[in-house]
Design a protein around this motif. Structure first.
Motif, PDB file in Angstrom:
ATOM      1  N   GLU A 122       9.325   5.099   0.305  1.00  0.00           N
ATOM      2  CA  GLU A 122       8.075   5.651   1.409  1.00  0.00           C
ATOM      3  C   GLU A 122       7.964   5.013   2.536  1.00  0.00           C
ATOM      4  O   GLU A 122       7.050   4.597   3.710  1.00  0.00           O
ATOM      5  N   VAL A 145      -2.945   1.788  -3.932  1.00  0.00           N
ATOM      6  CA  VAL A 145      -2.904   3.589  -3.509  1.00  0.00           C
ATOM      7  C   VAL A 145      -3.473   2.972  -1.992  1.00  0.00           C
ATOM      8  O   VAL A 145      -4.741   2.345  -1.649  1.00  0.00           O
ATOM      9  N   SER A 146      -2.693   3.627  -1.357  1.00  0.00           N
ATOM     10  CA  SER A 146      -3.616   3.826   0.578  1.00  0.00           C
ATOM     11  C   SER A 146      -3.798   4.868   0.617  1.00  0.00           C
ATOM     12  O   SER A 146      -3.591   5.943   0.104  1.00  0.00           O
ATOM     13  N   ALA A 147      -4.854   5.396   1.520  1.00  0.00           N
ATOM     14  CA  ALA A 147      -5.510   6.027   2.033  1.00  0.00           C
ATOM     15  C   ALA A 147      -4.839   6.426   3.524  1.00  0.00           C
ATOM     16  O   ALA A 147      -4.831   7.861   4.062  1.00  0.00           O
ATOM     17  N   ARG A 148      -3.743   6.178   3.636  1.00  0.00           N
ATOM     18  CA  ARG A 148      -2.901   6.275   4.823  1.00  0.00           C
ATOM     19  C   ARG A 148      -1.673   6.377   5.014  1.00  0.00           C
ATOM     20  O   ARG A 148      -1.408   5.554   4.158  1.00  0.00           O
ATOM     21  N   ALA A 149      -1.094   6.738   5.232  1.00  0.00           N
ATOM     22  CA  ALA A 149       0.820   7.072   5.667  1.00  0.00           C
ATOM     23  C   ALA A 149       1.219   6.044   6.872  1.00  0.00           C
ATOM     24  O   ALA A 149       0.092   5.381   7.224  1.00  0.00           O
ATOM     25  N   LYS A 150       2.361   5.460   6.477  1.00  0.00           N
ATOM     26  CA  LYS A 150       2.578   4.814   7.369  1.00  0.00           C
ATOM     27  C   LYS A 150       3.132   5.256   8.678  1.00  0.00           C
ATOM     28  O   LYS A 150       3.435   6.282   9.074  1.00  0.00           O
ATOM     29  N   SER A 208       0.852  -1.441   0.202  1.00  0.00           N
ATOM     30  CA  SER A 208       0.138  -0.134   0.173  1.00  0.00           C
ATOM     31  C   SER A 208       0.821   1.140   0.189  1.00  0.00           C
ATOM     32  O   SER A 208       2.197   1.122   1.164  1.00  0.00           O
ATOM     33  N   GLN A 247       1.725   5.607  -0.694  1.00  0.00           N
ATOM     34  CA  GLN A 247       0.948   7.026  -1.497  1.00  0.00           C
ATOM     35  C   GLN A 247       1.284   7.041  -3.030  1.00  0.00           C
ATOM     36  O   GLN A 247       0.155   8.023  -3.100  1.00  0.00           O
ATOM     37  N   GLU A 248       2.447   6.463  -3.156  1.00  0.00           N
ATOM     38  CA  GLU A 248       2.652   7.257  -4.903  1.00  0.00           C
ATOM     39  C   GLU A 248       2.725   5.339  -5.689  1.00  0.00           C
ATOM     40  O   GLU A 248       4.112   4.920  -4.866  1.00  0.00           O
TER      41      GLU A 248
END
Length: 200
Positions: A118, A63-68, A23, A25-26
């Motif tokens: 990421e 695509v992830s809706a959340r950041a690590k 998952s 962000q980019e």
């Protein structure tokens, strides 16, 4: 672990395929990074997938809706052929944007812990004969509260073979002898995070 529709991987022919899903962000940027550092092929015909050019497992990027936010419960171990090769891989990853990572590892471990662009953890292993035929990814490592039980479940789902087992660790290997190990490590945190292992 999850059962899904097939993607296919020649080194797991005749079995369900193992896919590692990131998952991100980019997703396309991260996929290109992994394709470059592994020397694999980016396939965007149906999603964003990095396909092995030899032994390996596909890497899918979504695509992830959340950041690590914390350490991943799944990571990749990269193989080296010698100590010089290990140093070369570390330098190549660093020059490509990877950074050294601290996951409370001992200062005297023989592997190097890094993170991709990421922040996903990975390890560059010292040379180990057991990984001679894995390709650039030596192992997919999964944190779990019950390594032996999860390894047996995965073996049943995929047709992979038990390669090693003790109370806090279990590993599986494709019966062909080629391709990465799946390694299960005892951990209270479990496999949550930005990577997951799928069986398709």
């Amino acid at each position: 672990m999850q059962l899904c529709a097939p993607v296919g991987c020649p080194y797991f022919r005749g079995m369900a395929s193992v896919v590692v899903e990131f998952s991100a962000q980019e997703p396309e940027r991260l996929a290109r990074w992994w394709a470059d550092v592994l020397g694999w092929h980016l396939d965007t015909r149906s999603g964003t997938v990095v396909q092995p050019t030899g032994p390996g497992v596909p890497l899918r990027f979504v695509v992830s809706a959340r950041a690590k936010a914390r350490k991943n419960g799944v990571h990749l171990d990269l193989r080296s052929e010698s100590h010089d090769d290990q140093n070369t891989i570390v330098e190549r990853l660093f020059n490509a944007g990877a950074r050294f990572a601290d996951i409370d590892q001992s200062s005297d471990v023989p592997w190097v812990v890094m993170a991709d662009v990421e922040g996903n953890e990975l390890c560059v292993l010292e040379p180990r004969k057991v990984y001679a035929d894995t390709g650039p990814v030596a192992a997919v490592v999964i944190d779990t509260s019950d390594p032996r039980s999860d390894a047996r479940t995965m073996a049943t789902a995929t047709g992979m073979e038990l390669a090693g087992e003790r109370s806090e660790f279990a590993s599986l290997r494709p019966p062909s002898g080629e391709g990465p190990f799946l390694e299960f490590l005892e951990s209270e945190s479990g496999p949550e995070g930005m990577l997951r292992v799928l069986v398709e």
